[in-house]
Scaffold this active site. Structure first.
Site, short mmCIF file in Angstrom:
data_model
loop_
_atom_site.label_atom_id
_atom_site.label_comp_id
_atom_site.label_asym_id
_atom_site.label_seq_id
_atom_site.Cartn_x
_atom_site.Cartn_y
_atom_site.Cartn_z
N HIS A 125 5.99 -8.81 1.72
CA HIS A 125 5.87 -9.28 3.11
C HIS A 125 5.58 -10.77 3.10
O HIS A 125 5.27 -11.37 2.06
CB HIS A 125 4.78 -8.52 3.89
CG HIS A 125 3.40 -8.62 3.31
ND1 HIS A 125 2.66 -9.78 3.32
CD2 HIS A 125 2.61 -7.68 2.72
CE1 HIS A 125 1.48 -9.57 2.77
NE2 HIS A 125 1.42 -8.31 2.38
N CYS A 164 -0.32 -6.37 -2.45
CA CYS A 164 1.04 -6.61 -1.97
C CYS A 164 1.61 -7.89 -2.58
O CYS A 164 0.89 -8.69 -3.16
CB CYS A 164 1.06 -6.71 -0.44
SG CYS A 164 0.75 -5.15 0.41
#
Length: 318
Positions: A223, A251
Site C-alpha cells: 500500500h 506491510c
C-alpha cells in the site's frame, strides 16, 4: 526445632543453586525488558537494527497480534474496494488514449460512497471467506506463466524488482524496480505468496489509511505510505521520508505511483516472493524524493498522478 531445621536446609539448597537462580532471574528481566523495548520501538517506529537480530524473524507475538488486528480491519466501513473489472476498464482507457484521472481527481466526498450506495464497493463477508479466497488464488497460481509479472521483495534492501517472463515462460527479465519500506525488525514475513484483494482506500493499523492496497498474505499488504485521514492531502510525511528503510508494522509501503502500478497491472494470483539479500537486484534500488516538512505541499505524495497534486503544478512552473 524441626521447622528450623527444614528452613535451614531450604536456605542451604537455595544457596548451592544460587548461580542458576541468578541466571534465571537475569534472563527473565532481560526478556521482559526486551519485550517492552520491542513494543515501544514498534509503536514509535524506532529503527533499531539490533532488535532484528535479537527478536527473531517475524515470529514475535507482537507481530502476530498486529496481523490479527490488521485482518479485523477487512470489515472496516472506511475501506473502498478496487474491483478487477474496474482496473481492467482503466487499463483499456489508457490504451485508447483517454484520460483515466477523472476518478482520481474527485474530492474525498466523491470517493467515499454514500450510505446505501455500493457501486464499485464491496465489503468482505468474513475473514474466513477472505482466507478461503486466498487459498483458491494460491491454487490457481500454480500455473504462473499466465500472469504478466513476478514480484520479488528484498526485505534487507527495502527494494522491489518486478520481472517478466522470457521465451521459456520463466520470470528472468527484470522490468521495474521500486523503493519500499518493509516491516521493522523483520516483521514482513519471508516466503512465497499470491496477491488477492485490492482496495482504493484501506484503513490500516493505527487509524491511518493507505491508497491502492493489495493483499500479499493475511494482514500483510502492499500500500502507499499512510495518510492521517482518507484524503490525498493528508500524507504522513515523516513516514514517506523513511522509504528505503524498515519502517512499517509488517506491510510493504510504496509510493502512490508504485502502489497504483501493482494494483493496475498485477492481477490477483500474481506471485510475490519476499527474501533477504545484500544485492538490491539487477535494476538497483531507486531513490525516493525527500519531502521538506516545511513545504506547503508536504501533505501530498509527489508521485500521486492525481491532477490536483500541487507537486505537478510546481514541476510545470519550473
Amino acid at each position: 526445632m524441626k521447622k528450623q531445621t527444614t528452613f535451614r536446609k531450604t536456605i542451604e539448597k537455595v544457596w548451592k543453586n544460587r548461580a542458576a537462580i541468578v541466571i534465571a532471574i537475569a534472563a527473565t528481566v532481560f526478556m521482559c525488558g526486551l519485550t517492552v523495548l520491542e513494543f515501544v520501538a514498534l509503536r514509535m517506529e524506532w529503527n533499531l537494527p539490533v532488535l532484528a537480530y535479537v527478536t527473531g524473524d517475524s515470529d514475535s507475538y507482537i507481530f502476530e497480534e498486529y496481523r490479527s488486528d490488521e485482518m479485523k480491519l477487512d470489515e472496516s466501513t472506511e475501506n473502498v474496494m478496487l474491483e478487477e473489472d474496474m482496473l481492467q476498464g482503466e487499463s483499456q482507457s489508457e490504451n485508447s488514449g483517454k484520460d483515466i484521472t477523472q476518478g482520481e481527481s474527485q474530492s474525498e466526498d466523491d470517493i467515499v460512497p454514500e450510505e446505501g450506495k455500493n457501486e464499485n464497493v464491496r465489503q468482505e463477508d468474513t475473514v474466513q471467506g477472505e482466507n478461503q479466497q486466498e487459498k483458491d488464488l494460491q491454487q490457481s497460481a500454480s500455473d504462473e506463466a499466465e500472469f504478466p509479472y513476478y514480484i520479488k521483495v528484498n526485505r534487507r534492501q527495502n527494494c522491489i524488482t518486478v520481472y517478466t517472463s522470457d521465451e521459456n515462460g520463466e520470470y528472468t527479465i527484470p522490468y521495474k524496480a521500486m523503493i519500499c519500506s518493509t516491516g521493522l525488525y523483520n516483521a514482513t514475513p519471508r516466503g512465497t505468496f499470491h496477491l488477492s484483494t485490492k482496495y482504493l482506500w484501506r484503513e490500516l493499523y493505527g487509524k491511518v489509511y493507505g491508497q491502492y492496497a493489495t493483499r500479499i498474505t493475511g494482514g500483510v499488504l502492499f500500500h502507499s505510505v499512510p495518510y492521517y485521514k482518507k484524503s490525498k492531502s493528508a500524507l504522513c510525511t515523516e513516514k514517506y521520508n523513511k522509504l528505503g528503510q524498515q519502517a512499517s508494522m509488517g506491510c510493504v509501503r510504496l509510493t502512490v505511483e508504485d502502489a497504483k502500478w501493482i494494483a493496475d497491472n498485477c492481477p490477483s494470483g500474481t506471485t510475490v516472493e519476499i527474501y533477504d539479500d545484500d544485492d538490491p537486484g539487477p535494476l538497483g534500488k531507486p531513490a525516493a524524493a525527500h519531502i521538506d516538512t516545511d513545504s506547503p505541499n508536504k501533505g501530498w505524495d509527489p508521485t500521486d498522478p492525481d491532477v490536483e497534486n500541487p507537486w505537478h503544478q510546481l514541476s510545470d512552473d519550473e
